[in-house]
Design a protein around this motif. Sequence first.
Motif, PDB file in Angstrom:
ATOM      1  N   GLU A 150       0.805  -1.220   0.000  1.00 30.97           N
ATOM      2  CA  GLU A 150       0.000   0.000   0.000  1.00 30.97           C
ATOM      3  C   GLU A 150       0.840   1.274   0.000  1.00 30.97           C
ATOM      4  OE1 GLU A 150      -0.688  -2.606   2.021  1.00 30.97           O
ATOM      5  OE2 GLU A 150      -2.735  -3.202   1.506  1.00 30.97           O
ATOM      6  N   ALA A 151       1.867   1.321   0.850  1.00 35.04           N
ATOM      7  CA  ALA A 151       2.690   2.532   0.926  1.00 35.04           C
ATOM      8  C   ALA A 151       3.346   2.838  -0.419  1.00 35.04           C
ATOM      9  CB  ALA A 151       3.747   2.396   2.021  1.00 35.04           C
ATOM     10  N   GLU A 152       3.750   1.791  -1.129  1.00 38.53           N
ATOM     11  CA  GLU A 152       4.361   1.990  -2.446  1.00 38.53           C
ATOM     12  C   GLU A 152       3.332   2.381  -3.503  1.00 38.53           C
ATOM     13  OE1 GLU A 152       4.906  -0.550  -0.398  1.00 38.53           O
ATOM     14  OE2 GLU A 152       7.023  -1.069  -0.343  1.00 38.53           O
ATOM     15  N   ALA A 153       2.068   2.045  -3.267  1.00 34.20           N
ATOM     16  CA  ALA A 153       1.013   2.375  -4.227  1.00 34.20           C
ATOM     17  C   ALA A 153       0.657   3.858  -4.219  1.00 34.20           C
ATOM     18  CB  ALA A 153      -0.241   1.544  -3.929  1.00 34.20           C
ATOM     19  N   VAL A 154       0.767   4.500  -3.055  1.00 34.54           N
ATOM     20  CA  VAL A 154       0.297   5.879  -2.894  1.00 34.54           C
ATOM     21  C   VAL A 154       0.851   6.842  -3.943  1.00 34.54           C
ATOM     22  CG1 VAL A 154       0.331   7.893  -1.348  1.00 34.54           C
ATOM     23  CG2 VAL A 154      -0.334   5.647  -0.480  1.00 34.54           C
ATOM     24  N   PRO A 155       2.169   6.910  -4.146  1.00 37.20           N
ATOM     25  CA  PRO A 155       2.655   7.898  -5.119  1.00 37.20           C
ATOM     26  C   PRO A 155       2.148   7.649  -6.542  1.00 37.20           C
ATOM     27  CG  PRO A 155       4.498   6.625  -4.196  1.00 37.20           C
ATOM     28  CD  PRO A 155       3.261   6.210  -3.469  1.00 37.20           C
ATOM     29  N   GLU A 186     -13.992   5.990 -15.447  1.00 38.43           N
ATOM     30  CA  GLU A 186     -14.012   4.736 -14.685  1.00 38.43           C
ATOM     31  C   GLU A 186     -12.689   4.532 -13.940  1.00 38.43           C
ATOM     32  OE1 GLU A 186     -15.835   1.719 -12.902  1.00 38.43           O
ATOM     33  OE2 GLU A 186     -16.794   3.167 -14.212  1.00 38.43           O
ATOM     34  N   ASP A 187     -11.573   4.842 -14.599  1.00 42.05           N
ATOM     35  CA  ASP A 187     -10.278   4.727 -13.933  1.00 42.05           C
ATOM     36  C   ASP A 187     -10.131   5.782 -12.837  1.00 42.05           C
ATOM     37  OD1 ASP A 187      -9.540   2.531 -15.409  1.00 42.05           O
ATOM     38  OD2 ASP A 187      -8.143   3.602 -16.706  1.00 42.05           O
ATOM     39  N   ARG A 188     -10.643   6.986 -13.054  1.00 42.92           N
ATOM     40  CA  ARG A 188     -10.589   8.034 -12.025  1.00 42.92           C
ATOM     41  C   ARG A 188     -11.374   7.571 -10.796  1.00 42.92           C
ATOM     42  NH1 ARG A 188      -8.454  12.568 -11.572  1.00 42.92           N
ATOM     43  NH2 ARG A 188      -7.927  12.643 -13.783  1.00 42.92           N
ATOM     44  N   ARG A 189     -12.532   6.998 -11.033  1.00 46.83           N
ATOM     45  CA  ARG A 189     -13.353   6.459  -9.939  1.00 46.83           C
ATOM     46  C   ARG A 189     -12.553   5.396  -9.174  1.00 46.83           C
ATOM     47  NH1 ARG A 189     -19.278   5.465 -10.109  1.00 46.83           N
ATOM     48  NH2 ARG A 189     -19.103   6.310 -12.209  1.00 46.83           N
ATOM     49  N   GLY A 190     -11.954   4.485  -9.890  1.00 40.66           N
ATOM     50  CA  GLY A 190     -11.157   3.432  -9.258  1.00 40.66           C
ATOM     51  C   GLY A 190      -9.947   3.966  -8.523  1.00 40.66           C
ATOM     52  N   ALA A 191      -9.305   4.980  -9.078  1.00 37.33           N
ATOM     53  CA  ALA A 191      -8.129   5.561  -8.434  1.00 37.33           C
ATOM     54  C   ALA A 191      -8.511   6.295  -7.150  1.00 37.33           C
ATOM     55  CB  ALA A 191      -7.409   6.501  -9.398  1.00 37.33           C
ATOM     56  N   LEU A 192      -9.639   6.983  -7.160  1.00 36.78           N
ATOM     57  CA  LEU A 192     -10.100   7.657  -5.942  1.00 36.78           C
ATOM     58  C   LEU A 192     -10.422   6.637  -4.856  1.00 36.78           C
ATOM     59  CD1 LEU A 192     -12.300  10.406  -7.602  1.00 36.78           C
ATOM     60  CD2 LEU A 192     -10.268  10.810  -6.185  1.00 36.78           C
ATOM     61  N   LEU A 193     -11.108   5.572  -5.233  1.00 35.96           N
ATOM     62  CA  LEU A 193     -11.418   4.522  -4.270  1.00 35.96           C
ATOM     63  C   LEU A 193     -10.134   3.858  -3.776  1.00 35.96           C
ATOM     64  CD1 LEU A 193     -13.514   2.782  -2.784  1.00 35.96           C
ATOM     65  CD2 LEU A 193     -13.507   1.279  -4.757  1.00 35.96           C
ATOM     66  N   GLY A 194      -9.236   3.547  -4.701  1.00 36.94           N
ATOM     67  CA  GLY A 194      -7.986   2.896  -4.332  1.00 36.94           C
ATOM     68  C   GLY A 194      -7.136   3.740  -3.403  1.00 36.94           C
ATOM     69  N   LEU A 195      -6.972   5.025  -3.737  1.00 35.29           N
ATOM     70  CA  LEU A 195      -6.151   5.897  -2.898  1.00 35.29           C
ATOM     71  C   LEU A 195      -6.793   6.103  -1.536  1.00 35.29           C
ATOM     72  CD1 LEU A 195      -3.671   7.661  -2.459  1.00 35.29           C
ATOM     73  CD2 LEU A 195      -4.917   9.542  -3.571  1.00 35.29           C
ATOM     74  N   GLY A 196      -8.090   6.361  -1.515  1.00 33.00           N
ATOM     75  CA  GLY A 196      -8.772   6.548  -0.236  1.00 33.00           C
ATOM     76  C   GLY A 196      -8.683   5.316   0.641  1.00 33.00           C
ATOM     77  N   SER A 197      -8.923   4.166   0.053  1.00 31.26           N
ATOM     78  CA  SER A 197      -8.844   2.909   0.791  1.00 31.26           C
ATOM     79  C   SER A 197      -7.415   2.653   1.279  1.00 31.26           C
ATOM     80  CB  SER A 197      -9.308   1.759  -0.095  1.00 31.26           C
ATOM     81  OG  SER A 197      -9.095   0.522   0.527  1.00 31.26           O
ATOM     82  N   TYR A 230      -5.050   4.938   1.898  1.00 34.80           N
ATOM     83  CA  TYR A 230      -4.770   5.835   3.030  1.00 34.80           C
ATOM     84  C   TYR A 230      -5.380   5.272   4.313  1.00 34.80           C
ATOM     85  CZ  TYR A 230      -3.013   9.910   0.366  1.00 34.80           C
ATOM     86  OH  TYR A 230      -2.274  10.776  -0.396  1.00 34.80           O
ATOM     87  N   ARG A 231      -6.589   4.727   4.207  1.00 32.32           N
ATOM     88  CA  ARG A 231      -7.251   4.170   5.389  1.00 32.32           C
ATOM     89  C   ARG A 231      -6.458   2.994   5.946  1.00 32.32           C
ATOM     90  NH1 ARG A 231     -10.478   0.047   6.317  1.00 32.32           N
ATOM     91  NH2 ARG A 231     -11.605   0.171   8.274  1.00 32.32           N
ATOM     92  N   VAL A 232      -6.029   2.088   5.087  1.00 30.46           N
ATOM     93  CA  VAL A 232      -5.243   0.927   5.510  1.00 30.46           C
ATOM     94  C   VAL A 232      -3.950   1.376   6.190  1.00 30.46           C
ATOM     95  CG1 VAL A 232      -3.882  -1.032   4.630  1.00 30.46           C
ATOM     96  CG2 VAL A 232      -6.219  -0.680   3.839  1.00 30.46           C
ATOM     97  N   TYR A 289      -6.296   8.357   8.233  1.00 29.93           N
ATOM     98  CA  TYR A 289      -7.748   8.424   8.140  1.00 29.93           C
ATOM     99  C   TYR A 289      -8.262   9.754   7.606  1.00 29.93           C
ATOM    100  CZ  TYR A 289      -7.116   4.341  11.102  1.00 29.93           C
ATOM    101  OH  TYR A 289      -6.710   3.129  11.607  1.00 29.93           O
ATOM    102  N   GLU A 290      -7.662  10.859   8.011  1.00 31.22           N
ATOM    103  CA  GLU A 290      -8.133  12.160   7.529  1.00 31.22           C
ATOM    104  C   GLU A 290      -7.924  12.286   6.028  1.00 31.22           C
ATOM    105  OE1 GLU A 290      -6.171  11.817  10.285  1.00 31.22           O
ATOM    106  OE2 GLU A 290      -7.716  12.238  11.786  1.00 31.22           O
ATOM    107  N   LYS A 291      -6.770  11.821   5.549  1.00 32.28           N
ATOM    108  CA  LYS A 291      -6.515  11.834   4.102  1.00 32.28           C
ATOM    109  C   LYS A 291      -7.513  10.925   3.383  1.00 32.28           C
ATOM    110  CE  LYS A 291      -1.599  12.915   3.790  1.00 32.28           C
ATOM    111  NZ  LYS A 291      -0.297  12.408   3.319  1.00 32.28           N
ATOM    112  N   ALA A 292      -7.800   9.788   3.989  1.00 28.49           N
ATOM    113  CA  ALA A 292      -8.765   8.862   3.397  1.00 28.49           C
ATOM    114  C   ALA A 292     -10.125   9.535   3.265  1.00 28.49           C
ATOM    115  CB  ALA A 292      -8.883   7.593   4.244  1.00 28.49           C
ATOM    116  N   VAL A 293     -10.578  10.199   4.315  1.00 28.26           N
ATOM    117  CA  VAL A 293     -11.874  10.888   4.277  1.00 28.26           C
ATOM    118  C   VAL A 293     -11.867  11.955   3.189  1.00 28.26           C
ATOM    119  CG1 VAL A 293     -13.395  12.461   5.556  1.00 28.26           C
ATOM    120  CG2 VAL A 293     -12.528  10.385   6.660  1.00 28.26           C
ATOM    121  N   GLU A 294     -10.794  12.724   3.111  1.00 26.22           N
ATOM    122  CA  GLU A 294     -10.710  13.795   2.109  1.00 26.22           C
ATOM    123  C   GLU A 294     -10.823  13.245   0.685  1.00 26.22           C
ATOM    124  OE1 GLU A 294      -7.433  17.028   0.480  1.00 26.22           O
ATOM    125  OE2 GLU A 294      -7.187  16.218   2.505  1.00 26.22           O
ATOM    126  N   VAL A 295     -10.053  12.221   0.391  1.00 23.48           N
ATOM    127  CA  VAL A 295     -10.065  11.634  -0.956  1.00 23.48           C
ATOM    128  C   VAL A 295     -11.420  10.995  -1.251  1.00 23.48           C
ATOM    129  CG1 VAL A 295      -9.087   9.786  -2.401  1.00 23.48           C
ATOM    130  CG2 VAL A 295      -7.573  11.309  -1.094  1.00 23.48           C
TER     131      VAL A 295
END
Length: 166
Positions: free
Chosen positions: A56-61, A75-86, A88-90, A94-100
């Motif tokens: 996950e940490a390597e995925a963020v950038p 569709e990819d933007r939707r997936g990227a927002l979900l992926g990044l938010g999720s 950050y949560r993992v 949490y605050e970054k996850a909520v924002e995204v």
Amino acid sequence: MSDDDRDSSLAAAVQLRTEGHREEARQRLLALCAEFPADAEIAYQTAWAHDVLGLEAEAVPFYERGLGGTGLSEEDRRGALLGLGSTYRVLGQYEKAVEVLRGGVERFPDDGALRTFLAMALFNTGEHHEAMRLLLELLATSSTDPYVAQYRAAIEHYARDLRETV
């Protein structure tokens, strides 16, 4: 590399990930990222490849690069927002996850997965009432359970304020 070669290389890497050859897919996507550092679609697919491996940490950038660039399909933007938010949560951010995830829900208000992951992140930030509201609204509007449907109006009513008893 030509655009056609880029497209076929990207498709092959995605296919590898889909077929369960995740590390090989990740390696190919890293090579594509090195060759096309400004390519948002490649960055997103590279983030996804890291995420499915538990990196996950390597995925963020890569998620950030993909979302910050141009050329992602909706569709990819939707997936990227979900992926990044999720992600950050993992990672406990949490605050970054909520924002995204809030941004994702604003852009894609009908996406139940985004709303669900936002509810989880809100729970982690102590915003339990908001988390429950989101989940109850989602349940009321998307459940195929006939008993839930029977009480849809009541569920929607209480979703607005669970403290209300009348």
